[in-house]
Scaffold this motif. Structure first.
Motif, PDB file in Angstrom:
ATOM      1  N   ALA A 238       0.855  -1.194   0.000  1.00 25.52           N
ATOM      2  CA  ALA A 238       0.000   0.000   0.000  1.00 25.52           C
ATOM      3  C   ALA A 238       0.887   1.239   0.000  1.00 25.52           C
ATOM      4  O   ALA A 238       2.107   1.133   0.119  1.00 25.52           O
ATOM      5  CB  ALA A 238      -0.892  -0.009   1.239  1.00 25.52           C
ATOM      6  N   THR A 239       0.258   2.404  -0.116  1.00 26.54           N
ATOM      7  CA  THR A 239       1.005   3.667  -0.122  1.00 26.54           C
ATOM      8  C   THR A 239       0.421   4.598   0.931  1.00 26.54           C
ATOM      9  O   THR A 239      -0.803   4.695   1.055  1.00 26.54           O
ATOM     10  CB  THR A 239       0.882   4.356  -1.500  1.00 26.54           C
ATOM     11  N   VAL A 240       1.310   5.269   1.668  1.00 25.86           N
ATOM     12  CA  VAL A 240       0.839   6.200   2.688  1.00 25.86           C
ATOM     13  C   VAL A 240       0.372   7.473   1.998  1.00 25.86           C
ATOM     14  O   VAL A 240       1.088   8.035   1.172  1.00 25.86           O
ATOM     15  CB  VAL A 240       1.985   6.534   3.678  1.00 25.86           C
ATOM     16  N   THR A 265      -3.178   7.431   7.093  1.00 21.53           N
ATOM     17  CA  THR A 265      -4.088   7.025   6.020  1.00 21.53           C
ATOM     18  C   THR A 265      -3.274   6.366   4.915  1.00 21.53           C
ATOM     19  O   THR A 265      -2.256   6.914   4.489  1.00 21.53           O
ATOM     20  CB  THR A 265      -4.828   8.245   5.445  1.00 21.53           C
ATOM     21  N   VAL A 266      -3.711   5.169   4.495  1.00 20.17           N
ATOM     22  CA  VAL A 266      -2.996   4.507   3.404  1.00 20.17           C
ATOM     23  C   VAL A 266      -3.968   4.209   2.264  1.00 20.17           C
ATOM     24  O   VAL A 266      -5.169   4.044   2.481  1.00 20.17           O
ATOM     25  CB  VAL A 266      -2.311   3.182   3.852  1.00 20.17           C
ATOM     26  N   ARG A 267      -3.418   4.164   1.036  1.00 21.64           N
ATOM     27  CA  ARG A 267      -4.227   3.862  -0.143  1.00 21.64           C
ATOM     28  C   ARG A 267      -3.860   2.463  -0.625  1.00 21.64           C
ATOM     29  O   ARG A 267      -2.680   2.094  -0.685  1.00 21.64           O
ATOM     30  CB  ARG A 267      -3.933   4.844  -1.293  1.00 21.64           C
ATOM     31  N   VAL A 287       4.431   1.033   1.898  1.00 19.72           N
ATOM     32  CA  VAL A 287       4.333   0.237   3.133  1.00 19.72           C
ATOM     33  C   VAL A 287       3.547  -1.037   2.832  1.00 19.72           C
ATOM     34  O   VAL A 287       3.132  -1.265   1.686  1.00 19.72           O
ATOM     35  CB  VAL A 287       3.610   1.016   4.263  1.00 19.72           C
ATOM     36  N   PHE A 288       3.367  -1.847   3.839  1.00 18.14           N
ATOM     37  CA  PHE A 288       2.489  -3.009   3.724  1.00 18.14           C
ATOM     38  C   PHE A 288       1.399  -2.896   4.786  1.00 18.14           C
ATOM     39  O   PHE A 288       1.701  -2.688   5.961  1.00 18.14           O
ATOM     40  CB  PHE A 288       3.277  -4.320   3.904  1.00 18.14           C
ATOM     41  N   LEU A 289       0.192  -3.011   4.341  1.00 18.32           N
ATOM     42  CA  LEU A 289      -0.954  -2.950   5.248  1.00 18.32           C
ATOM     43  C   LEU A 289      -1.231  -4.388   5.692  1.00 18.32           C
ATOM     44  O   LEU A 289      -1.412  -5.280   4.863  1.00 18.32           O
ATOM     45  CB  LEU A 289      -2.157  -2.382   4.498  1.00 18.32           C
ATOM     46  N   CYS A 290      -1.218  -4.613   7.026  1.00 16.94           N
ATOM     47  CA  CYS A 290      -1.339  -5.984   7.530  1.00 16.94           C
ATOM     48  C   CYS A 290      -2.530  -6.117   8.470  1.00 16.94           C
ATOM     49  O   CYS A 290      -2.823  -5.205   9.255  1.00 16.94           O
ATOM     50  CB  CYS A 290      -0.086  -6.379   8.304  1.00 16.94           C
ATOM     51  N   ILE A 291      -3.146  -7.296   8.405  1.00 17.89           N
ATOM     52  CA  ILE A 291      -4.191  -7.629   9.383  1.00 17.89           C
ATOM     53  C   ILE A 291      -4.341  -9.148   9.422  1.00 17.89           C
ATOM     54  O   ILE A 291      -4.275  -9.820   8.387  1.00 17.89           O
ATOM     55  CB  ILE A 291      -5.537  -6.915   9.050  1.00 17.89           C
ATOM     56  N   TYR A 292      -4.454  -9.681  10.639  1.00 21.89           N
ATOM     57  CA  TYR A 292      -4.702 -11.127  10.768  1.00 21.89           C
ATOM     58  C   TYR A 292      -6.053 -11.456  10.137  1.00 21.89           C
ATOM     59  O   TYR A 292      -7.011 -10.677  10.274  1.00 21.89           O
ATOM     60  CB  TYR A 292      -4.729 -11.535  12.247  1.00 21.89           C
ATOM     61  N   SER A 293      -6.134 -12.612   9.489  1.00 17.98           N
ATOM     62  CA  SER A 293      -7.396 -13.010   8.839  1.00 17.98           C
ATOM     63  C   SER A 293      -8.547 -13.002   9.832  1.00 17.98           C
ATOM     64  O   SER A 293      -9.667 -12.609   9.513  1.00 17.98           O
ATOM     65  CB  SER A 293      -7.256 -14.413   8.252  1.00 17.98           C
ATOM     66  N   ALA A 294      -8.256 -13.429  11.068  1.00 22.54           N
ATOM     67  CA  ALA A 294      -9.308 -13.528  12.083  1.00 22.54           C
ATOM     68  C   ALA A 294      -9.820 -12.159  12.518  1.00 22.54           C
ATOM     69  O   ALA A 294     -10.896 -12.046  13.109  1.00 22.54           O
ATOM     70  CB  ALA A 294      -8.778 -14.308  13.289  1.00 22.54           C
ATOM     71  N   ASP A 295      -9.025 -11.097  12.231  1.00 20.44           N
ATOM     72  CA  ASP A 295      -9.438  -9.757  12.648  1.00 20.44           C
ATOM     73  C   ASP A 295     -10.273  -9.034  11.597  1.00 20.44           C
ATOM     74  O   ASP A 295     -10.768  -7.937  11.831  1.00 20.44           O
ATOM     75  CB  ASP A 295      -8.202  -8.904  12.988  1.00 20.44           C
TER      76      ASP A 295
END
Lengths: 373, 221
Positions: A238-240, A265-267, A287-295
């Motif tokens: 992603a990009t900030v 804020t990221v796009r 950057v890399f936008l991360c989130i656990y699948s369970a979240d």
């Protein structure tokens, strides 16, 4: 306390790792070929390092500069091999007694460890007559009976089926409470790191990518390679667009921002997401936008919230009571270029009749999202 | 057959047992070094040690004569300092048998030691064993079939040597005449009865040894 700083190179490959390990479990998490086993061999002396040192409880085991290289047999390091390396011509009790320090009453020590690992009755068996789980227990018993000052575990559970592995996790978890010595466990399995580690170091291409207390590493990895390796289902480039903080332009790398709670804020694929971050980022930074699948949550009532996006169910992979759904996020142009994973229970899936091709609203909570470089 | 006709069998057994014992002591060390160590010139050493398998026994005998003879430095040294005369004595026959049987022992012993998983030896080192301790507790017990096969082959080979023994120990009836040389002698003298008896004894013995080797090496852990 174990301290080491070791390097080794051959044939275009090089390894350089430095760590300090107190009486704790350090999990070295790495893919195959990252140099995990080599590092254990360097620490134990099975392979000679090109440079550096190893100190254990204040004693120098190896020091390239000082020309010290203690013979393996004097290092008192317990090493559990991936294939256990049980002596096939010796019985279980002979294997366990093999490394007993001189003067140690043999029968009592053997009985103690056989009891601890529930091996009673198998004293006279040969390794070839045991199951994989039993062999693993004998190997652990033999290693611990030798009263090591340091324990090295090389992917000790990888050859076992899941049921036995889970049983052994419990036993080793018990053992962990009783041992007070430095332990290094190498594995490629993040579940093991989570279950058994106090501290986690992620190794890649012979270097430590990231290191820290287990909870911190799993909650907020700093690098996307680490995030992927920790089993975080969604690691998306992603990009900030807004780096956060009024002075972000004056402090583009954000070093001064660590410890503050910023909203960044990221796009991503034409969509904007708000992320709570401890550091600031420069506008336009990749950057890399991360989130656990369970979240990743399903918004079945279609309420409007920040970070809510519309997505189409692309694929469903059932797995033990839950389902891994691959979702295509709808971008401004109506495409679904960005894919995201989420976990949905069987119950929810059947109750709401969710199937492939269906459009659903997803919610990526601001405090569950994080950014890595 | 007279009592003196049995002497070659006694001498052959004495020579073979002595030579085999020496082969085991020397060969175990060499086999271990070749199996487990890496060093410059290893292939050359291996080739030299295997020479007795391929060169004519008389050539081997010649080398032994010029190395251990009275005119040679080593031969003189052994005689003057240790009182050990090798040429034209039964000890010379032992030397010849040792030289011919050593490679036959080293080959299977080395292969068996190479077959022992280095992980097991490393595990023993990590559990506090010295190199000798690792050899005694792990390498040798796990390589014993190959080592025993080597012992049998070496023993059988040293029983039957002719060319090198004749060159080094000569053919002195009642002193250095082994069974192989006695058979040749009996045939030359037209004593077919003695020759036949000795031939049958040697044949039965050789077949027994090979059967035993096959039986021993067939088993696996």
């Amino acid at each position: 306390m174990l301290e080491f700083d070791l390097s080794k190179s051959y044939g275009g490959y090089s390894l350089h790792v430095a760590e300090q390990v107190a009486d704790e479990w350090l999990v070295l998490l790495a893919p195959s070929g990252a140099g995990k086993s080599l590092l254990l061999n360097l620490i134990s002396g099975l392979t000679r390092a090109d440079g550096g040192f190893v100190r254990l409880d204040g004693e120098t085991l190896y020091d390239h500069g000082l020309g010290i290289n203690l013979p393996i047999r004097r290092r008192r390091i317990g090493y559990l091999f991936q294939d256990y390396a049980l002596f096939p011509h010796l019985t279980v009790e002979q294997n366990i007694a093999f490394g007993l320090p001189p003067g140690q009453p043999r029968d009592a020590a053997v009985r103690h460890w056989m009891g601890f690992f529930q091996l009673a009755g198998r004293e006279k068996s040969y390794p070839g007559e045991l199951s994989g789980g039993q062999q693993q227990r004998v190997a652990l018993a033999r290693t611990l009976a030798s009263q090591p000052r340091l324990l090295l575990l090389d992917e000790p559970f990888s050859a076992l089926d899941r049921r036995i592995r889970e049983m052994l996790y419990r036993e080793v978890g018990q053992l962990k409470k009783q041992l007070s010595l430095p332990v290094i466990l190498v594995t490629h399995d993040f579940v093991e790191a989570q279950l058994l580690g106090d501290r986690v170091s992620v190794l890649q291409d012979g270097r430590v990518l990231e290191s820290g207390p287990k909870d911190l590493i799993f909650a907020h990895p700093q690098r996307h390679e680490t995030a992927r390796f920790l089993g975080i289902g969604n690691v998306l480039p992603a990009t900030v667009s807004v780096g956060g903080g009024a002075d972000s332009a004056a402090d583009p790398m954000g070093e001064g921002g660590i410890g503050k709670d910023e909203t960044v804020t990221v796009r991503l694929g034409g969509l904007s997401f708000l992320v709570r971050s401890e550091r600031r980022f420069a506008n336009g930074e990749a950057v890399f936008l991360c989130i656990y699948s369970a979240d990743v949550r399903l918004l079945l009532d279609n309420t409007r919230r920040p970070n809510a996006v519309v997505a189409t169910v692309l694929r469903i992979h059932p797995q033990e009571g839950t389902n891994r759904l691959t979702m295509g996020l709808h971008d401004a142009g109506g495409g679904t270029a960005v894919e995201l994973e989420t976990l949905v229970d069987d119950y929810v899936l059947s109750r709401h009749g969710i199937g492939t091709g269906q459009t659903i609203t997803l919610w990526l909570p601001e405090d569950k999202l994080f950014l890595t470089t | 057959m007279s009592i003196s006709d049995w002497f070659p069998i006694y001498l052959t057994l004495k020579v073979s047992l002595t030579a085999t014992s020496l082969t085991v002591v020397i060969g175990l060390g060499i086999a271990w070094v070749l199996a487990k160590k890496r060093f410059w010139g290893k292939n050359l050493l291996d080739a030299l040690l295997m020479q007795p398998l391929v060169i004519p026994p008389t050539v081997l005998g010649y080398y032994l004569l010029v190395t251990f003879g009275r005119g040679a430095w080593l031969g003189r040294f052994l005689e003057e300092n240790l009182g050990l005369t090798l040429i034209f004595t039964w000890r010379g026959a032992v030397l010849a048998a040792l030289a011919t049987s050593l490679p036959l022992f080293i080959k299977p012993a080395r292969a068996a030691m190479e077959g022992v998983d280095p992980h097991l030896e490393n595990a023993a080192r990590l559990l506090g064993r010295s190199e000798l301790g690792v050899f005694r507790a792990i390498t040798l017990p796990l390589a014993w079939r190959g080592v025993l096969a080597g012992v049998m082959m070496a023993f059988a080979r040293s029983m039957g040597d002719f060319g090198a023994t004749l060159m080094v120990a000569g053919n002195i009836p009642g002193r250095t005449q082994t069974v192989s040389i006695a058979i040749y002698d009996a045939m030359q003298a037209g004593d077919v009865g003695v020759a036949n008896t000795l031939v049958v004894i040697m044949t039965v013995f050789s077949i027994s040894v090979l059967l035993l080797v096959g039986w021993i090496t067939a088993g696996r852990y």
